[in-house]
Each structure stands twice: as C-alpha cells, then as structure tokens.
Design a protein around this motif. Structure first.
Motif, PDB file in Angstrom:
ATOM      1  N   LYS A   4      -5.223  17.109 -22.250  1.00  0.00           N
ATOM      2  CA  LYS A   4      -5.726  15.756 -22.018  1.00  0.00           C
ATOM      3  C   LYS A   4      -5.603  15.362 -20.553  1.00  0.00           C
ATOM      4  N   GLY A   5      -4.598  15.897 -19.872  1.00  0.00           N
ATOM      5  CA  GLY A   5      -4.487  15.640 -18.449  1.00  0.00           C
ATOM      6  C   GLY A   5      -5.596  16.320 -17.666  1.00  0.00           C
ATOM      7  N   ILE A  25       0.339  15.929 -13.121  1.00  0.00           N
ATOM      8  CA  ILE A  25       1.764  15.996 -13.426  1.00  0.00           C
ATOM      9  C   ILE A  25       1.953  15.767 -14.923  1.00  0.00           C
ATOM     10  N   THR A  26       2.609  16.700 -15.598  1.00  0.00           N
ATOM     11  CA  THR A  26       2.964  16.485 -16.997  1.00  0.00           C
ATOM     12  C   THR A  26       4.345  15.841 -17.057  1.00  0.00           C
ATOM     13  N   SER A  69       0.114  12.850 -17.084  1.00  0.00           N
ATOM     14  CA  SER A  69      -0.150  13.010 -18.514  1.00  0.00           C
ATOM     15  C   SER A  69       1.176  12.958 -19.260  1.00  0.00           C
ATOM     16  N   ASP A  70       1.369  11.883 -20.013  1.00  0.00           N
ATOM     17  CA  ASP A  70       2.638  11.652 -20.702  1.00  0.00           C
ATOM     18  C   ASP A  70       2.538  12.067 -22.166  1.00  0.00           C
ATOM     19  N   ASP A  71       3.599  12.713 -22.663  1.00  0.00           N
ATOM     20  CA  ASP A  71       3.582  13.262 -24.018  1.00  0.00           C
ATOM     21  C   ASP A  71       4.394  12.425 -25.001  1.00  0.00           C
ATOM     22  N   ILE A  94      -2.283   8.917 -18.520  1.00  0.00           N
ATOM     23  CA  ILE A  94      -2.884   9.333 -19.783  1.00  0.00           C
ATOM     24  C   ILE A  94      -1.762   9.459 -20.805  1.00  0.00           C
ATOM     25  N   THR A  95      -1.774   8.625 -21.838  1.00  0.00           N
ATOM     26  CA  THR A  95      -0.667   8.590 -22.787  1.00  0.00           C
ATOM     27  C   THR A  95      -1.112   9.036 -24.180  1.00  0.00           C
ATOM     28  N   THR A  96      -0.132   9.173 -25.041  1.00  0.00           N
ATOM     29  CA  THR A  96      -0.379   9.454 -26.457  1.00  0.00           C
ATOM     30  C   THR A  96       0.715   8.748 -27.249  1.00  0.00           C
TER      31      THR A  96
END
Length: 259
Positions: A78-79, A11-12, A40-42, A64-66
C-alpha cells in the motif's frame, strides 16, 4: 543541500513513532530532501498514531494507514502504490543515516539513472553479498551464478534500506500478503533471482546507516529460535536444509502476482 526530486522516500512504520521521528529529523539535519515522503503505517496503536499525525504536520508526508495490522507485505504494497516518483528509497523507521549518506545515496541514484539494467542499489546489510565484483570506488555489482553454492545468494534483494525503480512490481510482482515478515521477504528474494535482477551493493555496508533498536522501541520482527541458533549440529542441519530448499524454490516457486 541535497534534494532528490525524482525519489519517493517510503518508510514502513509500526508502533515506533520515536524511531520515525529520529529518522526524519536526522534527514532534515543532513539537509536531505525528497520529491515526496510516504509513511505506510501497519495499524499502530492510538498513542503512536497521535504522534504520527504531529510528525505529519511537521514534515508534510503522506500517511497511509490501515485499521488493523495486516503484516509486512500489505504494508509495503500500500505504501508503494502511493508512490508517484520514478525511484523509491525504501527504509524502515528504525534506521539513522550517517553524515555520508546523502552524498553516497546521490552516487547510487546516478548509477541507477545511467545503467538502465539496474533494479536495486543496497545501502545496508549485516554481511556482504555472496557474489560481488568491483563496480567503482564505493559500490560492487551483485551477481548470482546459476550453480553458485552459497545459498545466501538469494539476498540480492533485502528489506534493508535500498533504492529501487518505482515500477518494480511490474517485473518482480507484489509482496505476498498474509504471511510472516521473514517469509514475505524470502518470496521476494526468490522472485528477484527468478527474474534475473541486477543490483549494486554499497561496500562499507554497516557504516552508511545505523539500525537503532532502543529498549523503548525494540524490533517488532520475531524469528524462530532454531534459525538463529549457533549450535554446530543445528547449523549443519540448517545449512543443508537451506541449500536444498532455496535452490528448489528458485526453480519451483510460482511467480508473484504482478500489476
């Protein structure tokens, strides 16, 4: 109870934690589970990150963060890099599955397992794919004739919810980074045609999942106004431009970087 042990749910997410919660709780209510869930968080703000961590405790997903927003390409890359299962269900946080989703998703997954040539099974769209032939009761097979005149043939790939093989970077390349979201998607669409992708399309494409853009959490994707205009002369120019550009890019776009 449906548990898809061989599938990673990817999931984005970006600043839409209530939408994400709705997706996760709906899947839970449908008794639909996966081998793993990856969010996967943007680069969401602190308020949404706090809610993400609460949801993580409730659902046990990999987060998964940035530190900063780096765009669609980086967020999906990245996800996908974190996926460990052989199949990936890719979905954005603003979708809500219907009660029929688990059963029809199972059918799509079984088709992909049985037909090794399949690269993608699409479950949602705004309109039917340009070139379809019957496959079974619920799915059609997408194909892309070399000299097909409908330029929307490029949308054999779409960022809308779909199932794919988790090693698809090896065949189609990674998502380009540092570009606007629609251009990122476009380049992957071209790569799918260049690499002769094969896929299935769910026939009742607007009923299996619902895209929910609330006033509180509207879509974060913006598009240039002329691309959406319905004025006749703008549509004529737009269609002519796309016909020429899309077919040229299928031939001339450099391959995306592969693993």
């Amino acid at each position: 109870m449906y548990t898809f042990f061989q599938v990673s749910l990817l999931i984005t997410h970006y600043n839409r934690s209530s939408s994400l919660a709705n997706l996760l709780y709906t899947l839970n209510d449908l008794k639909c589970g996966f081998g793993e869930i990856i969010v996967s968080d943007d680069g969401s703000n602190e308020e949404h990150l706090g809610k993400l961590h609460l949801l993580q405790k409730a659902f046990g997903f990999k987060l998964i963060t940035t530190p900063v927003n780096r765009g669609l390409g980086h967020n999906i890359n990245k996800g996908q890099d974190a996926v460990t299962k052989p199949y990936t269900l890719y979905i954005q946080e603003d979708f809500e599955p219907s009660a029929r989703f688990p059963h029809l998703f199972l059918q799509g997954l079984e088709h992909m397992k049985a037909k090794k040539a399949l690269d993608i099974v699409r479950f949602y769209a705004y309109s039917p794919y340009a070139y379809l032939k019957p496959f079974d009761e619920h799915f059609s097979q997408m194909f892309h004739p070399t000299f097909g005149t409908d330029y929307t043939k490029i949308y054999l790939y779409s960022d809308h919810p779909h199932l794919r093989r988790s090693d698809f970077f090896q065949k189609f390349g990674r998502y380009p980074e540092g570009l606007k979201g629609d251009l990122t998607e476009y380049k992957m669409c071209i790569s799918f045609l260049q690499n002769k992708a094969q896929g299935l399309f769910y026939n009742d494409f607007s009923k299996l999942l619902i895209q929910k853009n609330s006033h509180q959490e509207p879509s974060t994707m913006t598009r240039i106004s002329w691309r959406e205009s319905k004025a006749v002369w703008i549509k004529l120019l737009r269609d002519t431009y796309r016909q020429l550009k899309y077919n040229f890019d299928i031939i001339a776009q450099p391959p995306l970087r592969k693993l």
